[in-house]
Design a protein around this motif. Structure first.
Motif, mmCIF file in Angstrom:
data_model
loop_
_atom_site.group_PDB
_atom_site.id
_atom_site.type_symbol
_atom_site.label_atom_id
_atom_site.label_comp_id
_atom_site.label_asym_id
_atom_site.label_seq_id
_atom_site.Cartn_x
_atom_site.Cartn_y
_atom_site.Cartn_z
ATOM 1 N N LYS A 1 -31.064 -46.106 -27.273
ATOM 2 C CA LYS A 1 -31.975 -46.632 -28.455
ATOM 3 C C LYS A 1 -32.634 -47.825 -27.924
ATOM 4 O O LYS A 1 -32.370 -48.227 -27.068
ATOM 5 N N GLY A 19 -34.581 -51.378 -28.967
ATOM 6 C CA GLY A 19 -34.744 -52.428 -29.703
ATOM 7 C C GLY A 19 -35.948 -53.426 -29.500
ATOM 8 O O GLY A 19 -36.449 -53.281 -28.582
ATOM 9 N N LYS A 37 -25.922 -54.214 -40.326
ATOM 10 C CA LYS A 37 -27.230 -54.107 -41.141
ATOM 11 C C LYS A 37 -27.667 -52.515 -40.665
ATOM 12 O O LYS A 37 -27.219 -52.122 -39.761
ATOM 13 N N GLU A 91 -30.281 -46.408 -38.369
ATOM 14 C CA GLU A 91 -29.423 -47.093 -37.385
ATOM 15 C C GLU A 91 -28.730 -48.181 -37.966
ATOM 16 O O GLU A 91 -29.266 -49.184 -38.655
ATOM 17 N N ILE A 135 -26.813 -51.484 -37.191
ATOM 18 C CA ILE A 135 -26.773 -52.722 -35.970
ATOM 19 C C ILE A 135 -25.588 -53.543 -36.586
ATOM 20 O O ILE A 135 -25.722 -53.957 -37.514
ATOM 21 N N SER A 182 -24.255 -57.087 -34.688
ATOM 22 C CA SER A 182 -24.072 -58.087 -33.380
ATOM 23 C C SER A 182 -22.540 -58.447 -33.358
ATOM 24 O O SER A 182 -21.957 -58.854 -34.285
ATOM 25 N N PHE A 193 -24.277 -65.067 -35.805
ATOM 26 C CA PHE A 193 -25.300 -64.312 -35.370
ATOM 27 C C PHE A 193 -26.204 -65.268 -34.618
ATOM 28 O O PHE A 193 -27.531 -65.136 -34.710
ATOM 29 N N PHE A 202 -27.265 -65.705 -30.675
ATOM 30 C CA PHE A 202 -27.160 -65.073 -29.373
ATOM 31 C C PHE A 202 -28.743 -65.293 -28.725
ATOM 32 O O PHE A 202 -29.807 -65.508 -29.565
HETATM 33 O O1 0L1 Z 1 -32.244 -52.259 -32.958
HETATM 34 C C1 0L1 Z 1 -32.775 -53.283 -32.571
HETATM 35 O O2 0L1 Z 1 -33.706 -53.735 -32.816
HETATM 36 C C2 0L1 Z 1 -31.829 -54.391 -31.931
HETATM 37 C C3 0L1 Z 1 -31.211 -55.405 -32.681
HETATM 38 C C4 0L1 Z 1 -30.726 -56.396 -31.914
HETATM 39 C C5 0L1 Z 1 -30.401 -57.716 -32.471
HETATM 40 C C6 0L1 Z 1 -29.793 -57.640 -33.996
HETATM 41 O O3 0L1 Z 1 -28.700 -57.539 -33.877
HETATM 42 O O4 0L1 Z 1 -30.405 -57.806 -34.927
#
Ligand code: 0L1
Ligand code: MG
Length: 254
Positions: free
Chosen positions: A60, A62, A103, A137, A139, A141, A146, A148
């Motif tokens: 993937k 990001g 998310k 997708e 996601i 974290s 949150f 990082f």
């Molecule tokens: O898929 C992505 O664009 C990675 C996102 C990583 C940061 C997040 O968790 O928002």
């Protein structure tokens, strides 16, 4: 570069956070990571999943949108790894209890028909694609509050947590197409052009990253090219991504 034992210990910390669904503080807060360390931790994390019997299914991308790059203060995409344990059937159920703060974002997926020769700088990755599909997708974290850094996200396998792929269409390229994300009782509109000026550009950027990071790209692999809109919280009920001309994919969160 930090020591191998530290790479292993930090990978275990992130792996434990994911398997026990409990967040963990930023690694960079206590360890000065560089980007090579971060990809080494990601590789060690993947090795732990494979040792548990998971099978890699693709990669993937990001930070493919200009807005997200600006938000993170970076100019480079990131690459994460997908496994079969993350795959949700189109229209299938996904348990929210598996995640910390999930998310979801609408994406374009490509399917690789043959191995990509990442050893040869002139390889045309787009010629290795045989199909395209709408995708969702998830996601998630693993970091507390949150918080990082860029290196943290790479180490945390780019927050990869789940994905669903819609029906494959036997085409190789994706023009600028409208995207609709339905979820959280609202609809968000976007465009495939938001994915690094078009998903095919994202594929070429992936090739260069895979070459540099020695990430294999194999026949049958799925490539999630990046998000076409902002991510929204994954909440109970149906979430769907519709891409005009490509089709629809959905999942039901319980
Ligand atoms: O898929 C992505 O664009 C990675 C996102 C990583 C940061 C997040 O968790 O928002
Ligand atoms: Mg994404």
């Amino acid at each position: 570069m930090i020591a191998d034992e530290t790479i292993g210990a930090l990978a275990t910390r992130l792996d434990d956070a994911q398997t026990s669904v409990a967040d963990t503080p930023s690694l960079a807060g206590t360890h000065p990571l560089d980007i090579d360390d971060a990809y080494a931790i990601q590789a060690a994390l993947l090795a732990r999943r494979v040792a548990r019997g998971e099978r890699t299914t693709g990669v993937k991308l990001g930070f493919t949108s200009k807005a997200k790059m600006a938000q993170m203060g970076v100019s480079e995409i990131i690459v994460g790894r997908l496994t079969d344990a993350m795959c949700v059937a189109d229209g299938g159920e996904v348990e929210l209890a598996r995640f910390i703060r999930p998310k979801v974002e609408p994406e374009v997926a490509f399917r690789l028909a043959r191995d990509v020769d990442t050893g040869a700088p002139g390889t045309d990755i787009t010629a290795c694609v045989d199909a395209v599909a709408p995708a969702l997708e998830i996601i998630d974290s693993r970091y507390r509050d949150f918080r990082f850094t860029y290196e943290d996200v790479v180490a945390d396998n780019t927050s990869a947590a789940g994905y669903a792929i819609g029906p494959w269409l036997p085409v190789q390229d994706v023009p600028d197409l409208p995207v609709r994300l339905h979820g959280e009782n609202r609809e968000i509109l976007g465009s495939t052009a938001a994915i690094l000026d078009g998903p095919s550009h994202a594929l070429r950027a992936l090739f260069h990253m895979a070459r540099r990071r020695r990430i294999p790209l194999r026949a049958g692999d799925v490539v999630l090219a990046g998000a076409a809109t902002e991510a929204i919280p994954l909440t109970p009920g149906v979430t769907a991504c519709e891409i005009t001309g490509l089709g629809r994919v959905s999942m039901r969160s319980v």
